[in-house]
Enzyme design. Sequence first.
Site, PDB file in Angstrom:
ATOM      1  N   LYS A 146       0.775  -1.036   0.582  1.00  6.24           N
ATOM      2  CA  LYS A 146       0.193  -0.105   0.135  1.00  6.24           C
ATOM      3  C   LYS A 146       0.900   1.121   0.181  1.00  6.24           C
ATOM      4  O   LYS A 146       2.384   1.086   0.361  1.00  6.24           O
ATOM      5  CB  LYS A 146      -1.117  -0.062   1.350  1.00  6.24           C
ATOM      6  CG  LYS A 146      -2.269   1.108   1.022  1.00  6.24           C
ATOM      7  CD  LYS A 146      -2.599   1.068   2.429  1.00  6.24           C
ATOM      8  CE  LYS A 146      -3.593   1.347   2.684  1.00  6.24           C
ATOM      9  NZ  LYS A 146      -4.941   1.734   3.795  1.00  6.24           N
ATOM     10  N   SER A 173      -9.625   1.867   3.041  1.00  7.81           N
ATOM     11  CA  SER A 173      -9.272   1.930   1.905  1.00  7.81           C
ATOM     12  C   SER A 173      -7.139   1.298   1.291  1.00  7.81           C
ATOM     13  O   SER A 173      -7.205   2.058   0.294  1.00  7.81           O
ATOM     14  CB  SER A 173      -8.335   3.396   2.803  1.00  7.81           C
ATOM     15  OG  SER A 173      -7.258   3.071   3.749  1.00  7.81           O
ATOM     16  N   SER A 203      -9.277  -0.676   6.977  1.00  4.79           N
ATOM     17  CA  SER A 203      -9.424  -0.392   5.716  1.00  4.79           C
ATOM     18  C   SER A 203      -9.165  -1.646   4.546  1.00  4.79           C
ATOM     19  O   SER A 203      -8.337  -1.842   4.092  1.00  4.79           O
ATOM     20  CB  SER A 203      -8.630   0.946   5.536  1.00  4.79           C
ATOM     21  OG  SER A 203      -9.132   2.161   5.436  1.00  4.79           O
TER      22      SER A 203
END
Lengths: 119, 503, 489
Positions: C80, C155, C179
């Site tokens: 990420k 996210s 997330s």
Amino acid sequence: MPIDRDEVLRIAALARLRVSPEEAEALAGDLDRIVAHIDSLREVELPDDSGSLTYFDQDVHREDRAGESLSRDDALKNAAETDGEFFLVPQVVDKPGGKTRDDRATRSGGDDAGRGGDR
Amino acid sequence: MTATPPPPPASTPVPPKYRVLVGIEVHLQLRTRSKMFCRCPVRFGSPPNTLTCPVCLGMPGALPVPNRDAMLMALALATAMQCELAELTKFDRKNYFYPDLPKGYQISQLDRPLGSGGVIEIITEDGVRPIRLQRLHIEEDTGKSLHEDAGNVSRVDLNRAGTPLVEVVSEPDITSAAEARAYLTALRALVRYLDISDGNMQEGNLRCEPNINLHIEGPGGTTIKTPIVEVKNVNSVRNVGRAVTLEVERQLAEYAALGPAVADGHRSTRGYDDTHDRTFLMRRKEDAHDYRYFPEPDIPPITIGSAWLREAAERVPELPHARRARFVEEYGLSDYDADQVCRERPTADFFEQAVKAGAGAKPAANWMDELNRHANERGAPLDQLGVGPERFAALVKMVEAGKIAHKAAAREVLPRMMETGEEPEQIVDELGLGQIDDSALLWSAAQDAIDQNPKAAADFRAGKEQALGALMGLVMRETGGKANPKVVRRVLVEILTESDPEN
Amino acid sequence: MTELWQRDARSLAELIRTREVTALDVAEAHLERVLSWNDHIEAFLHVEPAQVRREAREIDRLFEAGADPGPLAGVPVALKDNLSTRGAPTTCGSRMLETYNASWDAHVVSRLREAGAVLMGKTNMDEFAMGSSTENSAFGPTCNPFDRERTTGGSSGGSAAAVAAGLVPLALGSDTGGSIRQPAAFCGIVGMKPTYGLVSRYGLVAFASSLDQIGPLARNVADAALLLTVIAGHDPRDATSSVRSVPELLKGGTESLRGVRIGIPTEFFDEGLAPEVRATVGAAQAALARLGAEIEEVSLPLTRHGIAVYYIVAPSEASSNLARYDGVRYTLRGEGRSVLDMYVSSRGEGFGPEVKRRILLGTFALSSGYYDAYYGHAQKVRAAMRAEFERVTEKVDVLLAPTTPTVAFRLGEKMQDPLAMYLNDALTVTANLCGAPAISLPCGRSSDGLPIGLQLMAPRFGEEILFRVAAAYEAEAARKFAFPPEPSK
């Protein structure tokens, strides 16, 4: 706690965010609805012993050993503006007395004098 | 016709009665090897931005880890000042924007400081007085912003960012400029005894902000409180006294101008300007920040358990006031000498070791100034002069035993000991500085002196003791200053009384 | 024949270790997937093929030299874009950090390198991890590989989509309020949030420090366990990283759950739940019962306030964590003649609308006069919630719930209504607020073919039982991951 445009502008100033008056209007609407939801929390009655916030059963510290620092080039390489030695920023404040000086020599500590209250 | 009474005398303004209330906030840089929350070295005077890392630059994702030694140093200071130590302490974030504050918040302590309460004893001409303390906490230092005279940029150096600081806040118990100076002096002595900070105000590792106001006796027995003024940029012990004096004058003048309405004013912050010896307004209370303190989530709260307390206590040596008393008691020093010797821990340590090695306490105490002068000249600490307490004691003993004159010892032997590391006896021999104790030689020199100066001899015999001085001078000159004055005196007196023509 | 990109991490590691294929073969197969897919779903923000090949060749060289490059040798892993990575951008999906280049690795990135992983690149995310759909990325949204009209969740949407579409077998995400789990559920994969403190946050760009955890995304439970094992464990650079030893996950052996108690918290099955989700999760519960688990209903009344607590605590911490983006040291800088002007313009231009909203919300909750009513009170409720969670999980081993109230929603559907977006996190924030581990597993599809997630939660440091139950369910349900259909050219 209802939130209006002025309140948004006050908070934005604290948070150093540029918010146009139109944005402030929209944000006030959003924040107002969010805060209304959050306000439901106020009705929560807590038991006297509502538990501790610390779930750490350990203290973590570092021994006082110095290590390597970054090279100055690495420290400065991502900055918007430098002179190769310092980070450069637009002038902070006009100081009385002129001379080049470190205005922070005694600035840490801020406005906490006499925290002890009225005297 | 009756005489008109004279008009009442024009009322001369009576200075109001008032009390001065001064509290002092002190920030001390702790002398750790590394910064408070990262491993960057703590060093003064390095080229800008060469002592930084992701943590103290506040780079995305970097995290703080507290320095254990810094915690122990602060705990030791809190212990020495008799603060109440927190059982559970924690860090908090103080949020504000400034270019030299990399994270946009300073890690500090709000409601669970390491130490609460406590006391520092100060010594003034009026004696010893305790100043109560509010609190002691740890925080991290900021970087430095350098503002150009002209031009429109500021330059930021982050070497200092993250240096461990201890903040000590006093109660407003200080009542004069002299007490303010004494407070700083005492605190500085304490941190040097604990060996936790250099306490050097010029280098900024001891910074102080006095806050000052007055309680003025107003009309009808009321008390008028002037608004509290915090003074910044105070960079020496002397200037903290100046700041207090200037503020007292300024606040009195304000009272004279405004009367009781002065109390309605706002708290403010002023700066001390040492070039012009004045204070100037920096900001009023209305401009005060909203710091949005909240508990630092990156550092778990810390339980100060028995292991911490034990380690901290081990770091607390015998403190100046206790040591002064003991030196008076144990070594028979005068209060004055004891105070002089105990002001700095290295001096007191050196002194004590020398006494243990056989030096007399009183003479050793008198020597300490001389040693410190050398230390200052060389910019070296006392224990790195090349003369340890043992060899120093040997020198003191030689002087005490009359084997060498004090002056010669101080001027010739001590400097050479520092240079070469030789033993004092060896130096005295080599330089031929040994005092002449050979009576035969002295007897003939004394006889010569009396023969050459019959008037002085006669004066002495007539009871003028001071006449002996002239004779002694002659003998000393004759022997190149190496004669032991005590022996010379004894020999002269003996000759003069024995060969008295009247006897 | 099974393509390399279809294989899971353990089988790839085995093939490379036995030298049946090279790390470079594996890297090429996945690079090709990235090439054919990424334009359609925007899962990756940055991939540097030359660098990927270099890393893969280095692994092959080590094997040829007789060395053991580690448990993930040659396995491609995506990161990420909020994990600090030496020599690569770390943008956090924000204009603010568009040009930022870190000179250091996050702890988890170092661990991956030490384990021999090949770092494929950085994945898309909601700006600073603030969002539940990856639509708040300054660089455009990631699309759900199963239906590109829909969101991947967020996210960590880029990581989830990359794993689901076979661009990588493994990815790391971060989970502050769901997330990792929510996008895993929306993309039909496994996503796990570890116990707070199990994985070092050093180098994870902070959103809300007391809630953030890094965790694995994978296509099956065993792969997730493998990745977690590599990244877990104490790191002296994170004071909140636990000194406990990491439990051994998936020791193998019994799949029976006899004696395991599973609690069903009634509050997680409210009216807001989509019927299909309710039914599918109900079926999963029945499967666990067949394995011998004892199922019982439990109650966590305070979790109803989870969203309110979360949306005070997280923005408050964020408002402070994001103060460092000020135009001075490494961010975008706006115009300004004074430093104050420079600040407000840098932050005004650098942050997107959702980040601004949360900074304002957090600044408000911490500001003078409101602290006690908002932040202070929320922390107390949080503490009580955690005490309640701990009481309940003393009686049961794991809790079972849906991961999300609905399947993946449409792109744009909730963008005009921040509160509706926030309420999507209702079932996931509890684990973050309580510091507890939680995992989302695929447990079926909706009638539209969209994945549905099953969430299991355990008490803190209960990873062992959590993975055991997850693996047993996965085996019982015989769920084989089905890749999304190829995008039409």
